[in-house]
Design an enzyme around this catalytic site. Structure first.
Site, mmCIF file in Angstrom:
data_model
loop_
_atom_site.group_PDB
_atom_site.id
_atom_site.type_symbol
_atom_site.label_atom_id
_atom_site.label_comp_id
_atom_site.label_asym_id
_atom_site.label_seq_id
_atom_site.Cartn_x
_atom_site.Cartn_y
_atom_site.Cartn_z
ATOM 1 N N HIS A 64 0.814 -1.217 0.000
ATOM 2 C CA HIS A 64 0.000 0.000 0.000
ATOM 3 C C HIS A 64 0.847 1.265 0.000
ATOM 4 O O HIS A 64 2.015 1.235 0.394
ATOM 5 C CB HIS A 64 -0.896 0.051 1.254
ATOM 6 C CG HIS A 64 -1.739 -1.160 1.469
ATOM 7 N ND1 HIS A 64 -1.615 -1.969 2.574
ATOM 8 C CD2 HIS A 64 -2.724 -1.708 0.702
ATOM 9 C CE1 HIS A 64 -2.493 -2.972 2.499
ATOM 10 N NE2 HIS A 64 -3.171 -2.826 1.360
ATOM 11 N N HIS A 118 1.000 4.760 1.954
ATOM 12 C CA HIS A 118 0.512 5.305 3.219
ATOM 13 C C HIS A 118 0.633 6.822 3.251
ATOM 14 O O HIS A 118 1.348 7.421 2.446
ATOM 15 C CB HIS A 118 1.254 4.658 4.386
ATOM 16 C CG HIS A 118 0.744 3.278 4.716
ATOM 17 N ND1 HIS A 118 0.160 2.956 5.922
ATOM 18 C CD2 HIS A 118 0.710 2.146 3.971
ATOM 19 C CE1 HIS A 118 -0.203 1.688 5.929
ATOM 20 N NE2 HIS A 118 0.131 1.165 4.743
ATOM 21 N N HIS A 125 -3.575 4.270 5.316
ATOM 22 C CA HIS A 125 -3.473 4.298 3.854
ATOM 23 C C HIS A 125 -3.705 5.716 3.332
ATOM 24 O O HIS A 125 -4.487 6.489 3.907
ATOM 25 C CB HIS A 125 -4.513 3.374 3.219
ATOM 26 C CG HIS A 125 -4.258 1.924 3.475
ATOM 27 N ND1 HIS A 125 -5.069 0.932 2.979
ATOM 28 C CD2 HIS A 125 -3.281 1.291 4.166
ATOM 29 C CE1 HIS A 125 -4.604 -0.243 3.346
ATOM 30 N NE2 HIS A 125 -3.520 -0.050 4.075
ATOM 31 N N HIS A 165 -11.776 1.183 2.337
ATOM 32 C CA HIS A 165 -10.664 0.366 1.853
ATOM 33 C C HIS A 165 -11.150 -0.793 0.989
ATOM 34 O O HIS A 165 -12.183 -1.398 1.269
ATOM 35 C CB HIS A 165 -9.867 -0.214 3.020
ATOM 36 C CG HIS A 165 -8.917 -1.286 2.587
ATOM 37 N ND1 HIS A 165 -7.756 -1.015 1.911
ATOM 38 C CD2 HIS A 165 -8.996 -2.642 2.670
ATOM 39 C CE1 HIS A 165 -7.143 -2.148 1.619
ATOM 40 N NE2 HIS A 165 -7.874 -3.155 2.075
ATOM 41 N N HIS A 170 -9.261 2.941 -1.462
ATOM 42 C CA HIS A 170 -8.390 4.071 -1.143
ATOM 43 C C HIS A 170 -7.512 4.381 -2.347
ATOM 44 O O HIS A 170 -7.196 3.477 -3.138
ATOM 45 C CB HIS A 170 -7.461 3.728 0.028
ATOM 46 C CG HIS A 170 -8.156 3.480 1.324
ATOM 47 N ND1 HIS A 170 -7.614 2.686 2.315
ATOM 48 C CD2 HIS A 170 -9.341 3.927 1.824
ATOM 49 C CE1 HIS A 170 -8.430 2.663 3.354
ATOM 50 N NE2 HIS A 170 -9.487 3.397 3.077
ATOM 51 N N ASP A 192 -4.531 2.111 -2.151
ATOM 52 C CA ASP A 192 -4.682 0.652 -2.241
ATOM 53 C C ASP A 192 -3.986 0.131 -3.501
ATOM 54 O O ASP A 192 -4.197 0.658 -4.604
ATOM 55 C CB ASP A 192 -6.156 0.253 -2.285
ATOM 56 C CG ASP A 192 -6.834 0.397 -0.929
ATOM 57 O OD1 ASP A 192 -6.123 0.582 0.077
ATOM 58 O OD2 ASP A 192 -8.079 0.329 -0.884
ATOM 59 N N HIS A 216 3.132 -5.490 3.836
ATOM 60 C CA HIS A 216 2.558 -6.109 5.033
ATOM 61 C C HIS A 216 2.911 -7.592 5.123
ATOM 62 O O HIS A 216 3.308 -8.212 4.129
ATOM 63 C CB HIS A 216 1.040 -5.938 5.036
ATOM 64 C CG HIS A 216 0.597 -4.530 5.274
ATOM 65 N ND1 HIS A 216 0.200 -4.065 6.495
ATOM 66 C CD2 HIS A 216 0.492 -3.474 4.416
ATOM 67 C CE1 HIS A 216 -0.145 -2.794 6.409
ATOM 68 N NE2 HIS A 216 0.031 -2.402 5.146
ATOM 69 N N ARG A 255 3.351 -4.471 9.510
ATOM 70 C CA ARG A 255 4.105 -3.770 8.472
ATOM 71 C C ARG A 255 5.557 -4.266 8.543
ATOM 72 O O ARG A 255 6.239 -4.063 9.549
ATOM 73 C CB ARG A 255 4.033 -2.265 8.707
ATOM 74 C CG ARG A 255 2.597 -1.764 8.786
ATOM 75 C CD ARG A 255 2.486 -0.315 9.192
ATOM 76 N NE ARG A 255 1.067 0.070 9.350
ATOM 77 C CZ ARG A 255 0.632 1.301 9.418
ATOM 78 N NH1 ARG A 255 1.492 2.316 9.375
ATOM 79 N NH2 ARG A 255 -0.652 1.561 9.522
#
Length: 205
Positions: A100, A102, A118, A126, A135, A138, A180, A197
């Protein structure tokens, strides 16, 4: 008769000089127009080059793991359809992982919570499978091979590298890339059940 001949000669010389002056002025005007046209063409070409350079701008992002070791590099390139992200990394856990953008350009190990949530400038939900998503940050899941490496390109269609533009990745707080520990299920809130993460990189650092 001599005076008349001299007068005629003087008049002829004057007429000849006037004609030459007019021709020189016309030639000068023509040259000026040609120079102006050439300068205009050069300016247009320079502007075209600058525009193409902006569209093809590349940004390199270095990703570190929770121990602060560099595990990969992402190359971001501006496209007409968004931003392409080419990720090359190693020493990652094999399997499928959430990936993702952020909302903060800060990567403080070991949790990388400093990167915030995000990137979501539109206030969406999301997930690609959510009716009110996704998002802007995403991205599609990535798959790490058994040897811990990944080499993949994904598209972020809702963002741009153009500074000052809507949904730009160059915000006041900056932005970052996060890998992730688990796969993103593309619907759970707020981040797809993607787990911890495990790698982070600041965009534009």
């Amino acid at each position: 008769m001599n005076r008349l001949a001299k007068l005629i000669s003087v008049l002829l010389v004057a007429i000849f000089l006037t004609a030459c002056g007019t021709n020189n002025e016309e030639e000068t005007d023509t040259q000026n127009q040609e120079n102006t046209s050439s300068e205009s063409n050069l300016n247009n070409e320079e502007q075209a080059v600058e525009t193409n350079a902006t569209k093809e701008e590349e940004v390199l992002v270095s990703l570190e793991n929770t121990e602060g070791a560099v595990v990969g590099t992402a190359t971001l390139k501006g496209k007409s359809s968004g931003v392409s992200i080419h990720l090359e990394a190693e020493n990652l856990p094999p399997g499928t992982h959430g990936f993702h953008i952020h909302e903060a350009g800060v990567c403080e190990p070991p949790t990388f919570e400093s990167a915030g949530s995000h990137y979501n400038p539109t206030g969406a939900k999301h997930g690609f499978d959510h009716p009110e998503g996704p998002h802007a940050g995403d991205l599609e899941n990535i798959v790490v091979s058994d040897d811990g490496t990944v080499n993949v390109e994904v598209m972020a269609e809702m963002v741009t590298l153009e500074q000052g533009a809507e949904n730009t990745l160059y915000t006041e707080d900056g932005t970052s890339l996060i890998i992730h520990s688990d796969a993103d299920d593309y619907i759970s809130q707020p981040s797809g059940n993607a787990g911890d993460r495990i790698a982070c990189g600041v965009i534009g650092e």
